[in-house]
Write a protein that holds these residues in place. Sequence first.
Motif, mmCIF file in Angstrom:
data_model
loop_
_atom_site.group_PDB
_atom_site.id
_atom_site.type_symbol
_atom_site.label_atom_id
_atom_site.label_comp_id
_atom_site.label_asym_id
_atom_site.label_seq_id
_atom_site.Cartn_x
_atom_site.Cartn_y
_atom_site.Cartn_z
ATOM 1 N N ALA A 101 0.842 -1.199 0.000
ATOM 2 C CA ALA A 101 0.000 0.000 0.000
ATOM 3 C C ALA A 101 0.877 1.249 0.000
ATOM 4 O O ALA A 101 1.976 1.245 0.547
ATOM 5 C CB ALA A 101 -0.892 -0.010 1.234
ATOM 6 N N CYS A 102 0.396 2.310 -0.630
ATOM 7 C CA CYS A 102 1.117 3.589 -0.646
ATOM 8 C C CYS A 102 1.343 4.064 0.788
ATOM 9 O O CYS A 102 0.435 4.034 1.618
ATOM 10 C CB CYS A 102 0.313 4.627 -1.418
ATOM 11 S SG CYS A 102 0.964 6.291 -1.256
ATOM 12 N N ARG A 103 2.559 4.500 1.078
ATOM 13 C CA ARG A 103 2.900 4.934 2.439
ATOM 14 C C ARG A 103 2.149 6.200 2.850
ATOM 15 O O ARG A 103 2.017 6.484 4.027
ATOM 16 C CB ARG A 103 4.398 5.200 2.542
ATOM 17 C CG ARG A 103 5.207 3.931 2.477
ATOM 18 C CD ARG A 103 6.673 4.173 2.790
ATOM 19 N NE ARG A 103 7.348 2.905 2.916
ATOM 20 C CZ ARG A 103 7.777 2.189 1.881
ATOM 21 N NH1 ARG A 103 7.652 2.650 0.660
ATOM 22 N NH2 ARG A 103 8.354 1.028 2.071
ATOM 23 N N SER A 104 1.697 6.975 1.854
ATOM 24 C CA SER A 104 0.994 8.207 2.182
ATOM 25 C C SER A 104 -0.517 8.010 2.196
ATOM 26 O O SER A 104 -1.157 8.165 3.225
ATOM 27 C CB SER A 104 1.385 9.299 1.191
ATOM 28 O OG SER A 104 0.694 10.492 1.461
ATOM 29 N N CYS A 105 -1.105 7.610 1.067
ATOM 30 C CA CYS A 105 -2.578 7.588 0.975
ATOM 31 C C CYS A 105 -3.167 6.199 1.172
ATOM 32 O O CYS A 105 -4.389 6.053 1.246
ATOM 33 C CB CYS A 105 -3.024 8.164 -0.362
ATOM 34 S SG CYS A 105 -2.759 7.050 -1.760
ATOM 35 N N GLY A 106 -2.313 5.162 1.214
ATOM 36 C CA GLY A 106 -2.833 3.807 1.400
ATOM 37 C C GLY A 106 -3.332 3.171 0.109
ATOM 38 O O GLY A 106 -3.795 2.030 0.129
ATOM 39 N N PHE A 143 5.390 4.610 -8.444
ATOM 40 C CA PHE A 143 4.624 5.856 -8.401
ATOM 41 C C PHE A 143 3.199 5.541 -7.959
ATOM 42 O O PHE A 143 2.623 4.543 -8.405
ATOM 43 C CB PHE A 143 4.622 6.465 -9.811
ATOM 44 C CG PHE A 143 3.668 7.600 -9.994
ATOM 45 C CD1 PHE A 143 3.960 8.865 -9.490
ATOM 46 C CD2 PHE A 143 2.474 7.416 -10.692
ATOM 47 C CE1 PHE A 143 3.067 9.914 -9.672
ATOM 48 C CE2 PHE A 143 1.592 8.469 -10.879
ATOM 49 C CZ PHE A 143 1.890 9.724 -10.369
ATOM 50 N N CYS A 144 2.655 6.383 -7.075
ATOM 51 C CA CYS A 144 1.263 6.192 -6.661
ATOM 52 C C CYS A 144 0.374 7.155 -7.440
ATOM 53 O O CYS A 144 0.468 8.373 -7.257
ATOM 54 C CB CYS A 144 1.097 6.462 -5.167
ATOM 55 S SG CYS A 144 -0.634 6.383 -4.652
ATOM 56 N N PRO A 145 -0.488 6.655 -8.313
ATOM 57 C CA PRO A 145 -1.331 7.547 -9.111
ATOM 58 C C PRO A 145 -2.383 8.268 -8.273
ATOM 59 O O PRO A 145 -2.929 9.283 -8.692
ATOM 60 C CB PRO A 145 -1.991 6.612 -10.131
ATOM 61 C CG PRO A 145 -1.866 5.241 -9.566
ATOM 62 C CD PRO A 145 -0.698 5.242 -8.630
ATOM 63 N N ASP A 146 -2.637 7.775 -7.063
ATOM 64 C CA ASP A 146 -3.666 8.398 -6.228
ATOM 65 C C ASP A 146 -3.170 9.669 -5.534
ATOM 66 O O ASP A 146 -3.914 10.629 -5.389
ATOM 67 C CB ASP A 146 -4.171 7.401 -5.180
ATOM 68 C CG ASP A 146 -4.833 6.194 -5.832
ATOM 69 O OD1 ASP A 146 -5.507 6.390 -6.868
ATOM 70 O OD2 ASP A 146 -4.654 5.064 -5.342
ATOM 71 N N CYS A 147 -1.897 9.693 -5.066
ATOM 72 C CA CYS A 147 -1.414 10.875 -4.345
ATOM 73 C C CYS A 147 -0.093 11.404 -4.910
ATOM 74 O O CYS A 147 0.485 12.326 -4.368
ATOM 75 C CB CYS A 147 -1.263 10.573 -2.854
ATOM 76 S SG CYS A 147 0.157 9.531 -2.475
ATOM 77 N N ALA A 148 0.408 10.779 -6.002
ATOM 78 C CA ALA A 148 1.607 11.226 -6.713
ATOM 79 C C ALA A 148 2.918 10.976 -5.971
ATOM 80 O O ALA A 148 3.972 11.455 -6.384
ATOM 81 C CB ALA A 148 1.520 12.709 -7.110
HETATM 82 ZN ZN LIG Z 1 -0.591 7.345 -2.558
#
Ligand SMILES: [Zn+2]
Length: 412
Positions: free
Chosen positions: A8-13, A51-56
């Motif tokens: 999971a993305c470390r910022s937005c999950g 790269f996380c497309p949800d929070c960049a």
């Molecule tokens: Zn993210």
Amino acid sequence: MTAEAAVACRSCGGLDLHPFLDLGVTPLADALVAADNLDAPEERYPLQVAFCPDCALVQILEEVPPHKLFVDNYRYFSSYSDAVLEHSRRHATSLIDTRRLGPDSLVVELASNDGYLLRNFVVAGVPVLGIDPAPDQAAAANAAGVPTIDAFFGSDVAETLRHDGRVADVIIANNVLAHVPALNDFVAGMAMLLADDGLITIESPYVRELIDRVEFDTIYHEHYCYYSCTSMERLLRRHQLHLNDVEFFPDLHGGTLRWHVGHHDDPSDRVVEYLQRERDAGVDRFAYYQAFAIRVEDVADRLRTLIGDLVASGATVAGYGAAAKGATLLNYVGLGTDLVSFVVDRNPHKQGRHMPGTHQPIEDPAVLGERRPDYLLLLAWNFAAEIAAQQRDYLAGGGLMILPVPEPRIMP
Ligand SMILES: [Zn+2]
């Protein structure tokens, strides 16, 4: 690569991380090897960037336990760089001035290392508190008169401090947000500890410089995350914090941003401008990152060929800077002791040990005078100007330097 979906993305999950660079399975970049341990197998971990497309947010997929990175193997003392010391002095002076700090204020620094920055406030009579998980560095800070807690910062530490009636007028978080695996807990802790009208300053290398200048060697297991203003802003908002100003230091660690953050929403024109420029460049879209892997491979090929040709023609090459980025570069490019015979570094805590993976011995820079390698590969290229100034004699004696990125070239 079936494991990715579970990360999971470390910022937005978000669960839709898109990998764009695979640096292989590499040893930990700061795990220098003791001379009597050269035959033992080294721990290796995959190193992939996504790269996380949800929070960049750009981040590596693997998570090596922080204790292994910042306690067991940590030998970085900020005080060994003149450029970092000067940058820190100016930062402190400007904060004392603009925030009117005095004996009733409190400045808290997260990942305060050996206290090199906070010392400037102590001298000016401003109370400080350092927090750093590396025991040797925290001990050095306390010995130098900079009160420092030996701990990983997070919401629990913030809560304890708050409970003791300690609230920060200024929180400084330089080169730490890249190193934090539990990002949201860390930022929640900053929000909790900051006074209502307080200021947080955060410095971190700028992901646009990493991509545009092919600084692939700044990717290693210690650096979980690589920030843009876009990804930083989205992270902060989740904790009711606001990005209110941004400064850029092109020569610091390959291009560093300093973000000014507070509880109140008051963005400067510069913030608006940076966010707009990032949208225009596509920093928030995967396509911006896709071509990076090809450029990295090209730089690595050319560097390997350049050094291979020099050595084949009878020249000797040494490396300057036993930093983590040096380990990434030597291992990824494949520069063993047959090509780069030894590495020099000013930090005595590193001398006498060997580079992870490639095993070059680490020596005092003083040996350059006797051993006179024909070329010095600047592994610590972010300090190129500082190294050139220190090595005037080596250069005057006909020595040459090789700059590895953004494209390998020999400097006169
Ligand atoms: Zn993210």
